[in-house]
Design a protein around this motif. Structure first.
Motif, PDB file in Angstrom:
ATOM      1  N   TYR A  80      -1.790 -40.429 -16.308  1.00 27.18           N
ATOM      2  CA  TYR A  80      -0.902 -39.275 -16.160  1.00 27.18           C
ATOM      3  C   TYR A  80      -0.963 -38.698 -14.744  1.00 27.18           C
ATOM      4  O   TYR A  80      -1.978 -38.801 -14.065  1.00 27.18           O
ATOM      5  CB  TYR A  80      -1.279 -38.167 -17.150  1.00 27.18           C
ATOM      6  CG  TYR A  80      -1.049 -38.522 -18.592  1.00 27.18           C
ATOM      7  CD1 TYR A  80       0.227 -38.490 -19.148  1.00 27.18           C
ATOM      8  CD2 TYR A  80      -2.114 -38.896 -19.413  1.00 27.18           C
ATOM      9  CE1 TYR A  80       0.437 -38.811 -20.483  1.00 27.18           C
ATOM     10  CE2 TYR A  80      -1.916 -39.222 -20.747  1.00 27.18           C
ATOM     11  CZ  TYR A  80      -0.639 -39.180 -21.275  1.00 27.18           C
ATOM     12  OH  TYR A  80      -0.437 -39.503 -22.588  1.00 27.18           O
ATOM     13  N   GLU A  81       0.150 -38.078 -14.336  1.00 28.23           N
ATOM     14  CA  GLU A  81       0.201 -37.340 -13.086  1.00 28.23           C
ATOM     15  C   GLU A  81       0.752 -35.952 -13.366  1.00 28.23           C
ATOM     16  O   GLU A  81       1.520 -35.753 -14.302  1.00 28.23           O
ATOM     17  CB  GLU A  81       1.082 -38.057 -12.063  1.00 28.23           C
ATOM     18  CG  GLU A  81       2.543 -38.180 -12.463  1.00 28.23           C
ATOM     19  CD  GLU A  81       3.370 -38.900 -11.417  1.00 28.23           C
ATOM     20  OE1 GLU A  81       2.842 -39.191 -10.335  1.00 28.23           O
ATOM     21  OE2 GLU A  81       4.561 -39.165 -11.700  1.00 28.23           O
ATOM     22  N   GLU A  82       0.341 -34.987 -12.558  1.00 24.93           N
ATOM     23  CA  GLU A  82       0.820 -33.623 -12.726  1.00 24.93           C
ATOM     24  C   GLU A  82       2.023 -33.362 -11.827  1.00 24.93           C
ATOM     25  O   GLU A  82       2.113 -33.914 -10.731  1.00 24.93           O
ATOM     26  CB  GLU A  82      -0.294 -32.622 -12.405  1.00 24.93           C
ATOM     27  CG  GLU A  82      -1.401 -32.586 -13.437  1.00 24.93           C
ATOM     28  CD  GLU A  82      -2.395 -31.468 -13.164  1.00 24.93           C
ATOM     29  OE1 GLU A  82      -2.363 -30.914 -12.026  1.00 24.93           O
ATOM     30  OE2 GLU A  82      -3.183 -31.136 -14.058  1.00 24.93           O
ATOM     31  N   LYS A 115       3.067 -26.178 -14.444  1.00 26.06           N
ATOM     32  CA  LYS A 115       2.454 -27.497 -14.273  1.00 26.06           C
ATOM     33  C   LYS A 115       2.579 -28.296 -15.564  1.00 26.06           C
ATOM     34  O   LYS A 115       2.264 -27.809 -16.640  1.00 26.06           O
ATOM     35  CB  LYS A 115       0.967 -27.360 -13.910  1.00 26.06           C
ATOM     36  CG  LYS A 115       0.708 -27.261 -12.429  1.00 26.06           C
ATOM     37  CD  LYS A 115      -0.786 -27.389 -12.124  1.00 26.06           C
ATOM     38  CE  LYS A 115      -1.036 -27.416 -10.626  1.00 26.06           C
ATOM     39  NZ  LYS A 115      -2.479 -27.591 -10.336  1.00 26.06           N
ATOM     40  N   ARG A 141       2.483 -32.604 -17.297  1.00 27.46           N
ATOM     41  CA  ARG A 141       1.998 -33.974 -17.105  1.00 27.46           C
ATOM     42  C   ARG A 141       3.061 -34.975 -17.525  1.00 27.46           C
ATOM     43  O   ARG A 141       3.843 -34.732 -18.432  1.00 27.46           O
ATOM     44  CB  ARG A 141       0.736 -34.230 -17.937  1.00 27.46           C
ATOM     45  CG  ARG A 141      -0.502 -33.534 -17.457  1.00 27.46           C
ATOM     46  CD  ARG A 141      -1.753 -34.163 -18.027  1.00 27.46           C
ATOM     47  NE  ARG A 141      -1.687 -34.392 -19.459  1.00 27.46           N
ATOM     48  CZ  ARG A 141      -2.561 -35.136 -20.151  1.00 27.46           C
ATOM     49  NH1 ARG A 141      -3.538 -35.736 -19.514  1.00 27.46           N
ATOM     50  NH2 ARG A 141      -2.439 -35.289 -21.450  1.00 27.46           N
TER      51      ARG A 141
END
Length: 235
Positions: free
Chosen positions: A27-29, A37, A39
């Motif tokens: 995962y990336e934010e 924010k 994911r």
């Protein structure tokens, strides 16, 4: 004033700790339109065969749950951290899981031996750290060998995909090591590749390897390219 100093010290420690911890491979934010924010799953590098895409997705998912599947007060940890608290047996179990679920799966992507050795070394460091009671388990959660190995695989396959999408004359990596087109089946198409379908498995990088060898012999220059990929593959 004392509380402010403690808060700043904790923040500084967390930032330093983050620099030693690999990012989540799955995962990336990102920040949405409302400033929150969120994911999302990371994209797979372009130019890969369906086989390599499947292997990479599987390794990333396994590494995520082994290293970062849970979160308490912002501290992310996985099954290896939990299992590691069981004396002796837990550390042995962690070592076996790290190898069988991540490294052995990654090997199916036809990786060079030096990259496999690097992955095994990450696991060895993890196993050694885990033998230290309590403090070792905390450091194990920070080291995250599986995430490190997932990123090694991601970077290598990213270069493999880039090489396949380039024109043959523009390729800069040793095809016998990177193997652009590895895993492609007859008739399989790759998005972004203008040459259409791949006629035969591996024929692309084998032909390039022969061309490079012939070119080196003609010029009499020793390029040294056969020793591995460029430094950007593994920083």
């Amino acid at each position: 004033m004392d509380k402010l100093a403690k808060k700043y010290g904790k923040h500084l420690f967390e930032k330093n700790l983050e620099s030693y911890t690999p990012k989540d491979p799955l995962y990336e934010e990102y920040v949405d339109d409302h400033g929150k924010k969120r994911r999302r799953r990371r994209e797979v590098p372009p130019g890969l065969s369906k086989r390599d895409e499947k292997i990479l997705r599987s390794v990333k998912k396994r590494a995520h749950y082994l290293d970062k599947g849970f979160s308490i007060c912002g501290f992310r940890f996985g099954w290896t951290f939990i299992i590691g608290f069981i004396p002796v047996v837990g550390d042995l179990t962690d070592a076996v899981l790290n190898y069988t679920l991540v490294v052995r799966k990654a090997k199916k992507a036809e990786l060079p031996s030096w990259l496999i050795h690097r992955m095994v070394m990450n696991n060895a460091v993890s196993a050694g750290i885990g033998l230290v009671p309590i403090a070792g388990d905390v450091m194990l959660a920070v080291w995250k060998a599986n995430s490190r190995n997932a990123w090694l695989l991601d970077e290598f396959l990213r270069i493999r995909g880039e090489e396949l999408l380039k024109a043959s004359v523009a390729r800069s990596e040793n095809p016998s090591v990177v193997k652009p087109g590895a895993g492609l089946e007859s008739g399989e198409k790759v998005a972004g590749k203008n040459s259409g379908t791949i006629k035969s498995l591996g024929s692309l990088w084998r032909r390039k390897a022969v061309d490079d060898t012939a070119g080196t012999s003609t010029s009499g220059e020793v390029t040294g390219k056969g020793k591995g990929t460029s430094s950007r593959a593994l920083a």
